[in-house]
Design a protein around this motif. Sequence first.
Motif, PDB file in Angstrom:
ATOM      1  N   ILE A  10       0.851  -1.204   0.000  1.00 48.22           N
ATOM      2  CA  ILE A  10       0.000   0.000   0.000  1.00 48.22           C
ATOM      3  C   ILE A  10       0.881   1.246   0.000  1.00 48.22           C
ATOM      4  O   ILE A  10       1.874   1.327   0.732  1.00 48.22           O
ATOM      5  N   GLY A  11       0.504   2.195  -0.850  1.00 46.18           N
ATOM      6  CA  GLY A  11       1.270   3.432  -0.949  1.00 46.18           C
ATOM      7  C   GLY A  11       2.383   3.359  -1.982  1.00 46.18           C
ATOM      8  O   GLY A  11       3.197   4.284  -2.090  1.00 46.18           O
ATOM      9  N   GLN A  12       2.425   2.274  -2.752  1.00 45.80           N
ATOM     10  CA  GLN A  12       3.463   2.136  -3.774  1.00 45.80           C
ATOM     11  C   GLN A  12       2.837   2.144  -5.171  1.00 45.80           C
ATOM     12  O   GLN A  12       1.637   1.897  -5.345  1.00 45.80           O
TER      13      GLN A  12
ATOM     14  N   PHE B  29      -2.606  15.732  -9.770  1.00 51.64           N
ATOM     15  CA  PHE B  29      -3.829  14.957  -9.973  1.00 51.64           C
ATOM     16  C   PHE B  29      -4.180  14.195  -8.703  1.00 51.64           C
ATOM     17  O   PHE B  29      -3.287  13.827  -7.922  1.00 51.64           O
ATOM     18  N   GLU B  30      -5.450  13.944  -8.560  1.00 52.06           N
ATOM     19  CA  GLU B  30      -5.939  13.182  -7.411  1.00 52.06           C
ATOM     20  C   GLU B  30      -5.697  11.691  -7.706  1.00 52.06           C
ATOM     21  O   GLU B  30      -6.111  11.204  -8.755  1.00 52.06           O
ATOM     22  N   PRO B  31      -5.031  10.954  -6.814  1.00 47.90           N
ATOM     23  CA  PRO B  31      -4.641   9.579  -7.168  1.00 47.90           C
ATOM     24  C   PRO B  31      -5.806   8.588  -7.258  1.00 47.90           C
ATOM     25  O   PRO B  31      -5.693   7.581  -7.945  1.00 47.90           O
ATOM     26  N   ARG B  32      -6.915   8.846  -6.586  1.00 46.85           N
ATOM     27  CA  ARG B  32      -8.023   7.881  -6.650  1.00 46.85           C
ATOM     28  C   ARG B  32      -8.799   7.995  -7.958  1.00 46.85           C
ATOM     29  O   ARG B  32      -9.237   7.003  -8.522  1.00 46.85           O
ATOM     30  N   THR B  33      -8.964   9.241  -8.430  1.00 50.44           N
ATOM     31  CA  THR B  33      -9.806   9.458  -9.604  1.00 50.44           C
ATOM     32  C   THR B  33      -9.037   9.918 -10.837  1.00 50.44           C
ATOM     33  O   THR B  33      -9.548   9.846 -11.949  1.00 50.44           O
TER      34      THR B  33
ATOM     35  N   LEU C 253      -3.466   2.039  -3.289  1.00 49.34           N
ATOM     36  CA  LEU C 253      -3.801   3.155  -2.403  1.00 49.34           C
ATOM     37  C   LEU C 253      -4.292   2.641  -1.053  1.00 49.34           C
ATOM     38  O   LEU C 253      -4.726   1.487  -0.936  1.00 49.34           O
ATOM     39  N   PRO C 254      -4.251   3.499  -0.046  1.00 47.96           N
ATOM     40  CA  PRO C 254      -4.803   3.112   1.260  1.00 47.96           C
ATOM     41  C   PRO C 254      -6.256   2.663   1.116  1.00 47.96           C
ATOM     42  O   PRO C 254      -7.018   3.222   0.329  1.00 47.96           O
ATOM     43  N   GLY C 255      -6.611   1.650   1.900  1.00 49.84           N
ATOM     44  CA  GLY C 255      -7.938   1.063   1.767  1.00 49.84           C
ATOM     45  C   GLY C 255      -7.910  -0.129   0.825  1.00 49.84           C
ATOM     46  O   GLY C 255      -8.942  -0.601   0.370  1.00 49.84           O
ATOM     47  N   ASP C 256      -6.696  -0.588   0.513  1.00 49.84           N
ATOM     48  CA  ASP C 256      -6.487  -1.728  -0.383  1.00 49.84           C
ATOM     49  C   ASP C 256      -7.153  -1.512  -1.750  1.00 49.84           C
ATOM     50  O   ASP C 256      -7.740  -2.417  -2.320  1.00 49.84           O
ATOM     51  N   LEU C 257      -7.044  -0.276  -2.222  1.00 49.36           N
ATOM     52  CA  LEU C 257      -7.653   0.075  -3.507  1.00 49.36           C
ATOM     53  C   LEU C 257      -6.577   0.108  -4.593  1.00 49.36           C
ATOM     54  O   LEU C 257      -5.533   0.759  -4.429  1.00 49.36           O
ATOM     55  N   PHE C 258      -6.853  -0.595  -5.691  1.00 48.86           N
ATOM     56  CA  PHE C 258      -5.939  -0.560  -6.836  1.00 48.86           C
ATOM     57  C   PHE C 258      -6.568   0.295  -7.940  1.00 48.86           C
ATOM     58  O   PHE C 258      -7.758   0.126  -8.266  1.00 48.86           O
ATOM     59  N   VAL C 259      -5.766   1.202  -8.477  1.00 48.51           N
ATOM     60  CA  VAL C 259      -6.207   1.990  -9.637  1.00 48.51           C
ATOM     61  C   VAL C 259      -5.042   2.064 -10.619  1.00 48.51           C
ATOM     62  O   VAL C 259      -3.874   1.950 -10.230  1.00 48.51           O
ATOM     63  N   ALA C 260      -5.377   2.267 -11.877  1.00 43.66           N
ATOM     64  CA  ALA C 260      -4.327   2.388 -12.897  1.00 43.66           C
ATOM     65  C   ALA C 260      -4.680   3.521 -13.845  1.00 43.66           C
ATOM     66  O   ALA C 260      -5.858   3.716 -14.197  1.00 43.66           O
ATOM     67  N   PHE C 261      -3.667   4.266 -14.219  1.00 42.16           N
ATOM     68  CA  PHE C 261      -3.852   5.382 -15.147  1.00 42.16           C
ATOM     69  C   PHE C 261      -2.722   5.390 -16.168  1.00 42.16           C
ATOM     70  O   PHE C 261      -1.632   4.851 -15.918  1.00 42.16           O
ATOM     71  N   SER C 262      -3.004   6.063 -17.266  1.00 44.25           N
ATOM     72  CA  SER C 262      -1.925   6.389 -18.185  1.00 44.25           C
ATOM     73  C   SER C 262      -1.031   7.399 -17.484  1.00 44.25           C
ATOM     74  O   SER C 262      -1.506   8.262 -16.745  1.00 44.25           O
TER      75      SER C 262
ATOM     76  N   GLU D  45      -6.785 -11.147 -10.914  1.00 43.52           N
ATOM     77  CA  GLU D  45      -6.861 -12.555 -11.325  1.00 43.52           C
ATOM     78  C   GLU D  45      -5.923 -13.346 -10.432  1.00 43.52           C
ATOM     79  O   GLU D  45      -4.715 -13.395 -10.671  1.00 43.52           O
ATOM     80  N   GLY D  46      -6.482 -13.917  -9.377  1.00 45.52           N
ATOM     81  CA  GLY D  46      -5.659 -14.647  -8.425  1.00 45.52           C
ATOM     82  C   GLY D  46      -4.710 -13.702  -7.717  1.00 45.52           C
ATOM     83  O   GLY D  46      -5.123 -12.713  -7.114  1.00 45.52           O
ATOM     84  N   ALA D  47      -3.429 -13.962  -7.868  1.00 44.84           N
ATOM     85  CA  ALA D  47      -2.429 -13.135  -7.195  1.00 44.84           C
ATOM     86  C   ALA D  47      -1.956 -11.990  -8.084  1.00 44.84           C
ATOM     87  O   ALA D  47      -1.049 -11.262  -7.697  1.00 44.84           O
ATOM     88  N   TRP D  48      -2.565 -11.843  -9.237  1.00 45.25           N
ATOM     89  CA  TRP D  48      -2.088 -10.844 -10.190  1.00 45.25           C
ATOM     90  C   TRP D  48      -3.121  -9.738 -10.420  1.00 45.25           C
ATOM     91  O   TRP D  48      -4.320  -9.985 -10.401  1.00 45.25           O
ATOM     92  N   MET D  49      -2.604  -8.537 -10.670  1.00 45.60           N
ATOM     93  CA  MET D  49      -3.443  -7.440 -11.192  1.00 45.60           C
ATOM     94  C   MET D  49      -3.234  -7.402 -12.702  1.00 45.60           C
ATOM     95  O   MET D  49      -2.085  -7.426 -13.175  1.00 45.60           O
TER      96      MET D  49
END
Lengths: 166, 85
Positions: free
Chosen positions: A74-76, A131-135, A94-103, A155-159
Amino acid sequence: MSDDAKDRKPGWVEAFPYHWDSDDLVARRELLHFAVYASGALFAGAAAMALIGRAEHASKVAPLRIARVDALPIGQAHYFRFPGPEDEAMLLHLPGDLFVAFSQRCTHLSCSVVYQPERSRLFCPCHEGVFEPRTGEPIAGPPRRPLKPIAIRREGAWMVAVGEPA
Amino acid sequence: MSAPVRPHRPSTWQMPLVMAALTVGLVLMALQLWVLTTALDLLLGGHPDQVWQLTVVSGVIFAGGLGVLALLRRPDRGPPFRPDR
């Protein structure tokens, strides 16, 4: 006055053969025609953009394994290339175990945006865009458009990156 | 020498109608330009699905302009007026 001189038309009559009564109406109608043609061109531009967007949206990209979930605390951030080898992208945990991806491409002048976890922001060093990291929404600096999001799934252990969000 | 042919003069309701159509048309064109820039913004921002709605708005404005043109179709005026004859 001779007949020749009487029959000769003034030059302005040849150049502008309208009676003054109808002059305004002609000019305004011509402007109206021009406005409608320009309106058609603007409509064509909007339609072209809609078609381009549809074509881009319809084009399938191969899913890509980005990183193992347990390898990204988290945080990386993890930087990768998607959908093409020249397209820089980033996966954030992100904190809260949230994964996001952007260009990574900044929507201002296409510099590479980086994640700064200590300040909880995505930062473009070229012109100090933030930029806001969540959105991915711009919150400071010159950018006005959000970062392009990338759809991901676990997918299992992978994003896995699967394309653009629906 | 024959009498000059008088031109077709616009009827009293035509001129205000043309002026109103022009004013509304120019305002709508400005709106259409804004729609185009917004569509570009959405496309580059990764939201192409919303561009269709703006395209429909732009198309409606364009269709309205065509309708106004049809409404204001010029009647046949006959030969042009020659003030020197």
